[in-house]
Design an enzyme around this catalytic site. Structure first.
Site, PDB file in Angstrom:
ATOM      1  CG  LEU A 108      24.459 -22.236  13.142  1.00 37.37           C
ATOM      2  CD1 LEU A 108      25.503 -21.355  13.974  1.00 37.37           C
ATOM      3  CD2 LEU A 108      23.091 -21.530  13.486  1.00 37.37           C
ATOM      4  CG  ASP A 109      21.236 -19.814   7.148  1.00 38.96           C
ATOM      5  OD1 ASP A 109      20.751 -21.087   6.929  1.00 38.96           O
ATOM      6  OD2 ASP A 109      20.656 -18.772   7.498  1.00 38.96           O
ATOM      7  CE1 TYR A 110      30.332 -20.036   2.872  1.00 34.45           C
ATOM      8  CE2 TYR A 110      29.624 -17.903   2.272  1.00 34.45           C
ATOM      9  CZ  TYR A 110      30.636 -18.932   2.343  1.00 34.45           C
ATOM     10  OH  TYR A 110      31.671 -18.729   1.820  1.00 34.45           O
TER      11      TYR A 110
END
Ligand code: URA
Length: 241
Positions: A108-110
């Site tokens: 998952l993105d930051y």
């Protein structure tokens, strides 16, 4: 190269005996490393490379598998170690698991939050992330402003991102409050920043993104930053679906 550990620790890790009892076994001359009897304490071995036997019976690590669901907060990277020393999702779990090394299943993105799986089982990761198994992922995207029906239909038909046409997504508007629209979207691939890029492709800006489901495994009411073990039912479902 495998991990280097003390012989008595390795014996304890394999479940044959406690560390204390393993020390006694070594003292009694019951332990061999690569066929050679070891009687002094403190000898180190390389996991996976050295053969250890007790009473001439080879021992192996039990290799317990862990399957974990985390509700990832924004501000954590989905790797085991970050080159910029930012907090990682593994940091949120490792205190409780001790020596076990687990890795995120996909990313998952930051700045994305929600359901992230972690495991030490490479086959499981392969099953959940490889495109050929088409594991659906469901997100709630918060976008700035509104969205037209034509925009929703474009998502449903597939849009172009980086020369790739996404397969038809399921998309529905959940709510529109204070200049934002909440959209539930289910995608069938896992391209880098796919949901953000899909909305960008129809002219919408995502300001919040939460993953709520992988296959039929749901985040439910797990609090942000907390984790739990998957049930055997959930593991079997993801392995076999
Ligand atoms: N799509 C995105 O854009 N970001 C994520 O973190 C996951 C899916």
């Amino acid at each position: 190269m495998g991990e280097i550990v003390r012989l008595q620790k390795y014996i304890a890790m394999s479940g044959v005996a406690s560390r204390r009892a393993a020390e006694t076994m070594i003292q009694e001359g019951r332990v061999k490393v690569n066929g050679k009897k070891i009687t002094e304490q403190g000898v180190k071995i390389e996991i996976g490379a050295d053969n250890v036997s007790v009473d001439d019976k080879p021992i192996k690590l039990k290799n317990k598998k862990y399957y974990i669901m985390l509700n990832k907060p924004v501000g954590y990277v989905s790797t085991a170690k970050d080159q910029f020393d930012r907090p990682t999702v593994v940091d949120l779990i490792k205190e409780d698991l001790g020596d076990v090394r687990i890795f995120p299943v996909g990313r998952l993105d930051y700045e994305t939050e929600g359901l992230l799986l972690l495991t030490n089982d490479g086959d499981f990761t392969y099953k959940v992330t490889h495109p050929k198994f088409h594991t659906d992922k469901t997100y709630i995207a918060t976008i700035k402003g509104g969205i037209t029906i034509s925009g929703i239909n474009k998502l449903r038909n597939g849009v172009y991102i980086d020369d790739f046409k996404t397969s038809p997504a399921e998309a529905e508007i959940l709510d529109a409050v204070d200049g934002h629209t909440y959209i539930k979207i289910t995608i069938h691939e896992g391209k880098n920043r796919q949901v953000r890029k899909m909305f960008a492709a129809i002219g919408c800006t995502v300001v919040g993104l939460q993953r709520i489901k992988i296959g039929n495994v749901e985040l439910g009411n797990l609090p942000l930053g907390r984790w739990r073990h998957l049930t055997s039912h959930e593991v079997n479902y993801l392995m076999n679906s």
